[in-house]
Design a protein around this motif. Structure first.
Motif, short mmCIF file in Angstrom:
data_model
loop_
_atom_site.label_atom_id
_atom_site.label_comp_id
_atom_site.label_asym_id
_atom_site.label_seq_id
_atom_site.Cartn_x
_atom_site.Cartn_y
_atom_site.Cartn_z
N PRO A 1 0.83 -1.20 0.00
CA PRO A 1 0.00 0.00 0.00
C PRO A 1 0.87 1.26 0.00
CG PRO A 1 -0.05 -1.06 2.15
CD PRO A 1 0.74 -1.95 1.23
N VAL A 2 0.49 2.23 -0.80
CA VAL A 2 1.23 3.48 -0.92
C VAL A 2 0.24 4.62 -0.71
CG1 VAL A 2 2.59 4.92 -2.49
CG2 VAL A 2 2.82 2.43 -2.58
N PRO A 3 0.62 5.60 0.13
CA PRO A 3 -0.27 6.74 0.35
C PRO A 3 -0.49 7.53 -0.94
CG PRO A 3 1.54 6.75 1.94
CD PRO A 3 1.85 5.71 0.93
N ARG A 4 -1.61 8.24 -1.00
CA ARG A 4 -1.89 9.10 -2.14
C ARG A 4 -0.76 10.13 -2.29
NH1 ARG A 4 -6.27 10.12 0.89
NH2 ARG A 4 -5.83 12.34 0.75
N LEU A 5 -0.58 10.65 -3.48
CA LEU A 5 0.48 11.61 -3.76
C LEU A 5 0.40 12.81 -2.82
CD1 LEU A 5 2.87 12.51 -5.44
CD2 LEU A 5 1.26 13.51 -7.08
N GLU A 6 -0.80 13.30 -2.56
CA GLU A 6 -0.96 14.46 -1.66
C GLU A 6 -0.43 14.14 -0.27
OE1 GLU A 6 -3.63 13.11 -3.35
OE2 GLU A 6 -3.57 14.51 -5.04
N GLN A 7 -0.71 12.93 0.20
CA GLN A 7 -0.22 12.51 1.51
C GLN A 7 1.30 12.38 1.50
OE1 GLN A 7 -2.67 8.95 1.90
NE2 GLN A 7 -3.57 9.82 3.77
N GLN A 8 1.85 11.84 0.43
CA GLN A 8 3.30 11.71 0.32
C GLN A 8 3.96 13.08 0.35
OE1 GLN A 8 4.69 9.10 -2.86
NE2 GLN A 8 2.71 8.07 -2.84
N GLN A 9 3.36 14.04 -0.36
CA GLN A 9 3.91 15.40 -0.39
C GLN A 9 3.84 16.04 0.99
OE1 GLN A 9 1.49 16.80 -3.63
NE2 GLN A 9 3.15 16.52 -5.12
N ALA A 10 2.72 15.84 1.68
CA ALA A 10 2.57 16.41 3.02
C ALA A 10 3.59 15.79 3.98
CB ALA A 10 1.14 16.18 3.54
N ILE A 11 3.79 14.50 3.87
CA ILE A 11 4.79 13.82 4.70
C ILE A 11 6.18 14.36 4.40
CG2 ILE A 11 5.93 11.59 5.07
CD1 ILE A 11 3.11 10.30 4.60
N ALA A 12 6.48 14.57 3.12
CA ALA A 12 7.80 15.09 2.74
C ALA A 12 8.03 16.48 3.32
CB ALA A 12 7.92 15.11 1.22
N VAL A 13 7.00 17.31 3.32
CA VAL A 13 7.12 18.66 3.89
C VAL A 13 7.40 18.58 5.38
CG1 VAL A 13 5.82 20.76 4.44
CG2 VAL A 13 5.74 19.81 2.13
N VAL A 14 6.67 17.75 6.09
CA VAL A 14 6.88 17.60 7.53
C VAL A 14 8.28 17.08 7.82
CG1 VAL A 14 6.16 16.30 9.58
CG2 VAL A 14 4.44 17.33 8.09
N LEU A 15 8.71 16.08 7.08
CA LEU A 15 10.05 15.52 7.29
C LEU A 15 11.14 16.55 6.99
CD1 LEU A 15 9.64 11.90 5.87
CD2 LEU A 15 9.78 12.61 8.27
N ALA A 16 10.97 17.35 5.95
CA ALA A 16 11.94 18.39 5.62
C ALA A 16 12.00 19.44 6.73
CB ALA A 16 11.59 19.04 4.29
N GLN B 1 15.25 20.26 9.09
CA GLN B 1 15.81 21.60 9.27
C GLN B 1 15.89 21.96 10.75
OE1 GLN B 1 17.30 23.56 7.08
NE2 GLN B 1 17.80 24.83 8.84
N ARG B 2 14.91 21.57 11.53
CA ARG B 2 14.93 21.82 12.97
C ARG B 2 16.09 21.08 13.63
NH1 ARG B 2 14.37 24.94 17.17
NH2 ARG B 2 13.34 24.00 18.94
N ILE B 3 16.32 19.85 13.21
CA ILE B 3 17.43 19.06 13.75
C ILE B 3 18.76 19.74 13.42
CG2 ILE B 3 18.70 16.88 13.48
CD1 ILE B 3 15.90 15.54 13.16
N VAL B 4 18.91 20.19 12.19
CA VAL B 4 20.14 20.88 11.78
C VAL B 4 20.34 22.13 12.64
CG1 VAL B 4 21.19 22.21 9.89
CG2 VAL B 4 20.17 19.97 9.44
N SER B 5 19.28 22.88 12.84
CA SER B 5 19.34 24.10 13.65
C SER B 5 19.72 23.79 15.10
CB SER B 5 17.99 24.82 13.59
OG SER B 5 17.98 25.94 14.42
N LEU B 6 19.11 22.78 15.67
CA LEU B 6 19.41 22.41 17.05
C LEU B 6 20.85 21.91 17.20
CD1 LEU B 6 16.07 20.68 18.07
CD2 LEU B 6 16.98 22.84 18.95
N ARG B 7 21.33 21.16 16.21
CA ARG B 7 22.71 20.69 16.27
C ARG B 7 23.68 21.86 16.22
NH1 ARG B 7 21.99 15.41 12.45
NH2 ARG B 7 21.44 13.98 14.13
N ALA B 8 23.38 22.87 15.40
CA ALA B 8 24.25 24.06 15.32
C ALA B 8 24.23 24.80 16.65
CB ALA B 8 23.79 24.96 14.18
N ALA B 9 23.06 24.93 17.26
CA ALA B 9 22.96 25.61 18.55
C ALA B 9 23.72 24.84 19.62
CB ALA B 9 21.49 25.78 18.96
N LEU B 10 23.64 23.54 19.59
CA LEU B 10 24.36 22.70 20.55
C LEU B 10 25.88 22.88 20.38
CD1 LEU B 10 24.46 20.56 22.75
CD2 LEU B 10 24.24 18.82 20.96
#
Length: 66
Positions: free
Chosen positions: A14-29, A33-42
């Protein structure tokens, strides 16, 4: 076991609909970015800690404030 006798090519995945895949990709991106920012702050905090420790050890900064 019936599933074991099927070839991998015959399995339905089973594969999510394209819209769901795009939404997931946005959240993951965003999370990445938050992880990168926190690592720099650390790293910045660790560098500050190291500078302060060196200043304390060498007597540049004294605990009593002088």
């Amino acid at each position: 076991m019936e599933a074991a006798s099927k070839s991998l090519a015959d399995l339905e995945v089973p594969v999510p609909r394209l819209e769901q895949q795009q939404a997931i990709a946005v959240v993951l991106a965003d999370r990445e970015q938050r992880i990168v920012s926190l690592r720099a702050a650390l790293r910045a905090e660790e560098e500050g800690r190291d500078v302060l420790a060196e200043a304390l050890v060498t007597g540049v900064v004294r605990v009593d404030g002088r």
